[in-house]
Design a protein around this motif. Sequence first.
Motif, PDB file in Angstrom:
ATOM      1  N   LEU A   4       0.886  -1.164   0.000  1.00 61.18           N
ATOM      2  CA  LEU A   4       0.000   0.000   0.000  1.00 61.18           C
ATOM      3  C   LEU A   4       0.921   1.209   0.000  1.00 61.18           C
ATOM      4  O   LEU A   4       1.627   1.446   0.975  1.00 61.18           O
ATOM      5  CB  LEU A   4      -0.909   0.015   1.222  1.00 61.18           C
ATOM      6  N   VAL A   5       0.891   1.939  -1.091  1.00 63.05           N
ATOM      7  CA  VAL A   5       1.821   3.058  -1.253  1.00 63.05           C
ATOM      8  C   VAL A   5       1.022   4.356  -1.315  1.00 63.05           C
ATOM      9  O   VAL A   5       0.303   4.618  -2.286  1.00 63.05           O
ATOM     10  CB  VAL A   5       2.675   2.888  -2.514  1.00 63.05           C
ATOM     11  N   GLU A   6       1.176   5.154  -0.268  1.00 62.62           N
ATOM     12  CA  GLU A   6       0.473   6.429  -0.217  1.00 62.62           C
ATOM     13  C   GLU A   6       1.239   7.497  -0.970  1.00 62.62           C
ATOM     14  O   GLU A   6       2.476   7.468  -1.046  1.00 62.62           O
ATOM     15  CB  GLU A   6       0.301   6.874   1.238  1.00 62.62           C
ATOM     16  N   SER A   7       0.503   8.425  -1.508  1.00 67.69           N
ATOM     17  CA  SER A   7       1.139   9.567  -2.156  1.00 67.69           C
ATOM     18  C   SER A   7       1.733  10.484  -1.104  1.00 67.69           C
ATOM     19  O   SER A   7       1.414  10.382   0.089  1.00 67.69           O
ATOM     20  CB  SER A   7       0.111  10.327  -2.994  1.00 67.69           C
ATOM     21  N   ARG A   8       2.602  11.353  -1.580  1.00 70.04           N
ATOM     22  CA  ARG A   8       3.217  12.284  -0.650  1.00 70.04           C
ATOM     23  C   ARG A   8       2.184  13.271  -0.142  1.00 70.04           C
ATOM     24  O   ARG A   8       1.368  13.785  -0.904  1.00 70.04           O
ATOM     25  CB  ARG A   8       4.366  13.014  -1.341  1.00 70.04           C
ATOM     26  N   LEU A  18      -6.186  19.113  -0.302  1.00 63.68           N
ATOM     27  CA  LEU A  18      -5.132  18.155  -0.644  1.00 63.68           C
ATOM     28  C   LEU A  18      -5.817  16.828  -0.954  1.00 63.68           C
ATOM     29  O   LEU A  18      -6.786  16.460  -0.290  1.00 63.68           O
ATOM     30  CB  LEU A  18      -4.159  17.995   0.515  1.00 63.68           C
ATOM     31  N   ARG A  19      -5.303  16.127  -1.955  1.00 68.91           N
ATOM     32  CA  ARG A  19      -5.820  14.786  -2.249  1.00 68.91           C
ATOM     33  C   ARG A  19      -4.720  13.766  -2.033  1.00 68.91           C
ATOM     34  O   ARG A  19      -3.630  13.881  -2.613  1.00 68.91           O
ATOM     35  CB  ARG A  19      -6.346  14.679  -3.672  1.00 68.91           C
ATOM     36  N   TYR A  80      -8.661   6.960  -2.696  1.00 72.87           N
ATOM     37  CA  TYR A  80      -8.336   8.381  -2.599  1.00 72.87           C
ATOM     38  C   TYR A  80      -8.963   8.989  -1.349  1.00 72.87           C
ATOM     39  O   TYR A  80      -9.984   8.515  -0.853  1.00 72.87           O
ATOM     40  CB  TYR A  80      -8.862   9.126  -3.826  1.00 72.87           C
ATOM     41  N   LEU A  81      -8.370  10.075  -0.901  1.00 73.31           N
ATOM     42  CA  LEU A  81      -8.960  10.883   0.157  1.00 73.31           C
ATOM     43  C   LEU A  81      -8.819  12.343  -0.268  1.00 73.31           C
ATOM     44  O   LEU A  81      -7.712  12.882  -0.287  1.00 73.31           O
ATOM     45  CB  LEU A  81      -8.280  10.657   1.503  1.00 73.31           C
TER      46      LEU A  81
END
Length: 118
Positions: A4-8, A18-19, A80-81
């Motif tokens: 699980l790789v989250e964006s910066r 921010l997304r 996404y958040l």
Amino acid sequence: QVQLVESRGGLVQPGGSLRLSCAASGFTFSSFTMSWYRQAPGNERVLVAAISNTGGSTNYADSTKGRFTISRDNAKNTVYLQMNSLKPEDTAVYYCNALSAGGLWDYWGQGTQVTVSS
């Protein structure tokens, strides 16, 4: 291998947006409930938002209702958040979570820092 790789994350001014995204691999994404949690310094990790495996059902913490939106794209294995109207109290490390039906498998991302400050 499950990933699980989250964006910066980043630094955002109060009132800004921010997304975050979380790219999943190594498991059947469309079978898992996906969630975002956050942990502020000195506090416990708490649920921010969750979305069912089909995307048909969502759940939000009271503190984020009306400001945050969770969504998923099962074709892209990504959740996404979208965070709007950010407040300083939203400052935390945000974590992506994948949970199988029945809770047998529970996976976490590495976390990404979001700081809301002027």
